[in-house]
Design an enzyme around this catalytic site. Structure first.
Site, mmCIF file in Angstrom:
data_model
loop_
_atom_site.group_PDB
_atom_site.id
_atom_site.type_symbol
_atom_site.label_atom_id
_atom_site.label_comp_id
_atom_site.label_asym_id
_atom_site.label_seq_id
_atom_site.Cartn_x
_atom_site.Cartn_y
_atom_site.Cartn_z
ATOM 1 C CB CYS A 96 44.740 -53.387 -11.216
ATOM 2 S SG CYS A 96 44.132 -54.621 -10.103
ATOM 3 C CE LYS B 231 52.258 -55.570 -11.256
ATOM 4 N NZ LYS B 231 51.843 -56.202 -10.145
ATOM 5 C CE LYS C 248 45.172 -56.863 -1.802
ATOM 6 N NZ LYS C 248 45.085 -57.136 -3.398
#
Lengths: 418, 449
Positions: free
Chosen positions: A135, A173, A45
């Site tokens: 995110c 990502k 994470k």
């Protein structure tokens, strides 16, 4: 037994199933449990400046008796001290040296900040880094996550900064909250990325409480958009993986994620170009034990196809994914209904009649009086709708109708005009 | 277990999640065969769809709009022969039928539990000034009353018994249809302004002419009577019971243990015989036998009733007929029977039973319950001077109009043995059809005048 081992951007893994950077990979305890359950790797994470989280933070949609078709969250990156995470990463890698341990990172878009965290994380011995430019909530308001990820230049710049010091492979990502994901993927490549991963979560509002009129999830009377994931996002993710996989200007390994819930989803991602697979929502829904069927099913599938290695699947369907303009306009299929297995629910009839091309007739069989559903093939456009709504698998087949015409696409037609 | 527990509803309701799971299995067919198979034409896919979206009020209204006794029918309909039997999910290519009856019960139970007392779920039209008399407050009469009230008629229901419901209130065993379900459905109809005159017999308390003089139309829905006589020796002994009265007693009087440890024989093998037999086992009888002069193949009871009785421990004896009830000191002590064999088919195609000479035998018994059919309300036929055939009023197809203008007849009152099943749900539909016919007739008369 096929070989499930993969090599992805230089990173070796005992199988392609990794847990995505998310709540399931928040601690050494969890990651070690995952490895014990059989996961090939994890992306820890996201580390960065520890944050404050809110309560509550998850929501889901359930439909037709199936729970968690879609899921979203407003949780942020790791809220645990960096030192704790680094210590547990080191311990975990030591205990599970053969499992893949990648760490997700997110910091302010500053060169020093990136250098500092990359060095600190690589010092404890990791297999790779994943830069979180995806995110969509919380961190984006601080200029991080998708705020960076939506600007290809910033993705390129920050990837460059990381590559200046990184000793291990760097995966970038990507956020799906963008008009064309290929632009950021290309930027990642320009910045020197070793691989890309996609998709991060999609901006979403999961729903509104019919009694309190508050959004889901809500925090003391207010809600905010969250990141959407789970089975419902799979088609979006698969498209983005495929688009990047067929783009010669990207030409990077792709770690695919977004709604992968079983081995069949996994095969589809592999075929469309994913070289490793990341899973989160399915694990959150059912626990780590789901990986057993994922590996088992994939194994049997490979054996059935006579393929020795999972790597043999990677990218095999990419060439079949093209542009609309390249599709053969002279190809024709029509629906054909098998009246032996038809249960006469008339769903094909009414969907065709109300919403498609009115080409299914309800005909009474003279001998038995039984009502048959019959497609008027001349009027059928082969849209698939009837076969989609039919509840009995295989009862409505789309059958190819040979035409005299040579294959011709819209693009070919246009080039002929010019 | 107390006797009261033995008479509580046997079939459990679906649990809430079970109901939603089951509802989600429904395909939402177009022109669905379940709807076609429902005598009242309930839009079944629609009410089931509404269960999946937690629209339980909408679901219940969809049911009750088509069938005012939808809560009772959810319990007493032979669903495997109607809606569930027609479900497309039956069959080798699919799975298994949707449990439509239990889903209907789920939705209507919700309505029962969530409806305020004396509040009607449906609205009435503005009063049109016309008056309708309905004779009999059973399923057919209640159904006609409900729909006429919704159309704005002033409806008065005349009922010989002290409360409404007819067969549902008096004739269906409590463990299949609890009293409060019937009471709620009646309350719904009362809440539409329908008036009830209980303990009122036509021809005794009110004359047929009075009804005709004071109403624009009369609907006869008087049902049937009690069990006819066997016409054998010993029928007046203590312990010889009428099955209809016997079931009625379990529903209207405190349950007693007078059958505890006793031997009971029920004569007949229709659904009433099954009810009498299972009531007997549940009242504690030691041994209960159903005696039938034909075989299992000719039995008129539903398959599920038969299975239910066997599970309750009821014994079945086929091809036997009673010849004499034996007694001592005025009480039943046994039954003399004769063995039967099947001969030529009768007009219904059922092979006629005939006695096997010299095959008499006796059973020791404490009770003999007669369940060989029901008598007809022939006095009404006379009172209204209706044309009839063997005591069954002649009615016009579809409208249920009798030979008398403005007199209609529906329900078991016009039931022809063997033609169709005497189901609550068909009685309800006849009530609806008669209401439409009355309305059509009265409004067209109005136009003409």
């Amino acid at each position: 037994m096929a070989d499930l081992r993969i090599k992805f951007a230089g990173i070796e893994s005992p199988n392609p199933f990794w847990l995505a950077s998310a709540p399931p990979t928040n601690s050494g305890y969890q990651v070690q449990r995952a490895f014990e359950a059989g996961w090939g790797g994890v992306v820890w994470k996201t580390l960065g400046e520890p944050v404050l989280n809110v309560s509550s933070r998850y929501a889901a949609i359930h439909r037709g008796g199936q729970r968690v078709l879609g899921f979203n969250n407003i949780e942020l990156i790791s809220d645990r001290p960096l030192e704790d995470n680094l210590r547990e990463i080191a311990e975990t890698k030591k205990r599970f040296p053969h499992n893949t341990l990648i760490v997700s990172l997110m910091v302010q878009p500053k060169r020093e900040a990136w250098h500092e965290i990359v060095k600190a994380v690589e010092a404890v011995g990791v297999d790779g880094l994943e830069l979180n430019f995806g995110c969509p909530h919380g961190m984006a308001e601080r200029g991080m996550g998708s705020a960076s990820g939506q600007q290809p230049d910033m993705v390129r710049q920050q990837t460059e900064w990381v590559k200046e010091v990184a000793q291990t492979p760097v995966i970038v990502k990507l956020t799906p909250n963008i008009t064309d994901i290929r632009f950021t993927a290309r930027a990642a490549r320009q910045g020197g990325a070793d691989a890309v991963s996609m998709i991060n979560t999609i901006n979403s509002l999961m729903g509104v409480d019919l009694d309190s009129w508050l959004p889901y999830p809500h925090v003391d009377g207010k809600g905010a958009h969250g990141g959407y994931c789970g089975p419902a996002v799979k088609p979006i993710a698969l498209n983005m993986v495929a688009e990047c996989a067929r783009d010669s200007r990207i030409a990077l390994p792709i770690s695919g994620m977004g709604g992968i819930s079983n081995w069949q989803d996994a095969v589809e991602f592999l075929l469309m170009g994913a070289g490793s697979l990341q899973v989160c929502t399915a694990a959150m829904h059912h626990g780590f034990r789901i990986v057993e069927d994922m590996k088992d099913g994939l194994n049997h599938y490979l054996d059935q196809k006579g393929l020795p290695s999972v790597m043999d699947l990677v990218g095999k369907s990419v060439a079949t994914y093209s542009d609309w303009g390249d599709l053969n306009l002279n190809y024709k299929v029509v629906a054909r209904i098998n009246n032996d297995t038809c249960i006469n629910c008339n769903k094909c009839y009414i969907s065709c009649e109300d919403t498609s091309h009115q080409c299914i007739d309800r005909v009474r069989e003279p001998d038995t009086g039984r009502e048959l559903l019959v497609v008027r093939e001349d009027d059928c456009v082969g849209c698939n709708l009837c076969s989609i709504v039919c509840p009995v698998d295989g009862t409505i087949q789309m059958v190819e109708i040979p035409t005299e015409k040579q294959p011709q696409s819209w693009n070919q037609l246009q080039s002929g005009v010019k | 277990m107390s006797l009261q527990d033995n008479f509580k509803e046997v079939v459990p309701a679906l649990k809430p999640k079970e109901a939603v799971d089951e509802a989600n299995r429904c395909l939402f067919c177009y022109d669905a065969p379940c709807v076609q198979a429902c005598p009242t034409g309930i839009n079944i896919p629609s009410f089931i769809k509404k269960i999946t979206t937690d629209n339980l009020l909408g679901s219940a209204l969809t049911i009750l709009d088509s069938n005012p006794l939808g809560a009772s029918c959810a319990r007493v309909c032979p669903t495997s022969e109607l809606c569930e039997g027609a479900c497309v999910l039956n069959g080798p290519a699919a799975s298994k039928a949707i449990q439509i009856g239990l889903l209907q019960r789920h939705a209507t139970d919700w309505a029962m539990e969530n409806t305020k007392p004396n509040t009607a779920l449906f609205k009435t039209a503005d009063p049109n000034g016309k008056k309708i008399a309905i004779v009999g407050a059973g399923p057919a009469g209640l159904s006609a009353a409900r729909d006429l009230a919704r159309l704005g008629y002033l409806v008065t229901v005349y009922e010989a018994k002290p409360r409404a419901g007819g067969l549902n209130a008096y004739g269906i065993v409590s463990f299949r249809l609890p009293e409060d379900v019937v009471a709620w459905e009646v309350e719904q109809i009362e809440a539409l302004g329908v008036q009830f005159c209980f303990e009122t017999k036509i021809g005794e308390d009110v004359s047929a002419q009075d009804l005709l003089d004071n109403h624009d139309s009369v609907i006869l829905a008087a049902g049937m009577g009690y069990v006819p006589a066997l016409n054998i020796e010993g029928e007046d002994l203590q312990g010889v019971l009428d099955a209809v009265q016997f079931v009625e007693d379990t529903k209207t009087k405190p349950l007693t243990n007078h059958l505890l440890g006793k031997k009971v024989a029920v004569i007949g093998a229709g659904n009433t015989a099954i009810d009498a037999a299972t009531c007997s086992t549940r009242l504690g009888a030691d041994n209960v036998k159903i005696l039938y002069r034909r075989t299992v193949a000719e039995m008129t009871a539903y398959e599920f009733e038969y299975e239910f009785a066997k599970n309750d421990g009821v014994e079945f004896r086929w091809l036997v007929a009673p010849t004499r009830i034996l007694g001592e000191n005025g009480r039943v002590t046994g039954l003399q029977l004769i063995r039967m064999e099947l001969g030529e088919p009768d007009e219904r195609g059922r092979r006629r039973p005939r006695e096997v000479a010299g095959s008499e035998f006796t059973l020791e018994l404490d009770f003999v319950i007669k369940a060989i059919g029901q008598t007809r309300q022939t006095h009404l036929i006379d009172a209204f001077q209706l044309q009839h055939e063997h005591g069954i009023p002649l009615v016009e197809s579809g409208t249920y109009r009798t030979s008398q203008p403005n007199v209609f007849a529906i329900g078991d009152f016009i039931f022809k043995t063997g033609k169709t099943d005497a189901m609550v749900v068909t009685a309800v539909q006849q009530g609806k059809d008669a209401a439409v016919a009355v309305h059509t007739q009265l409004t067209s008369q109005k136009v003409q005048s």
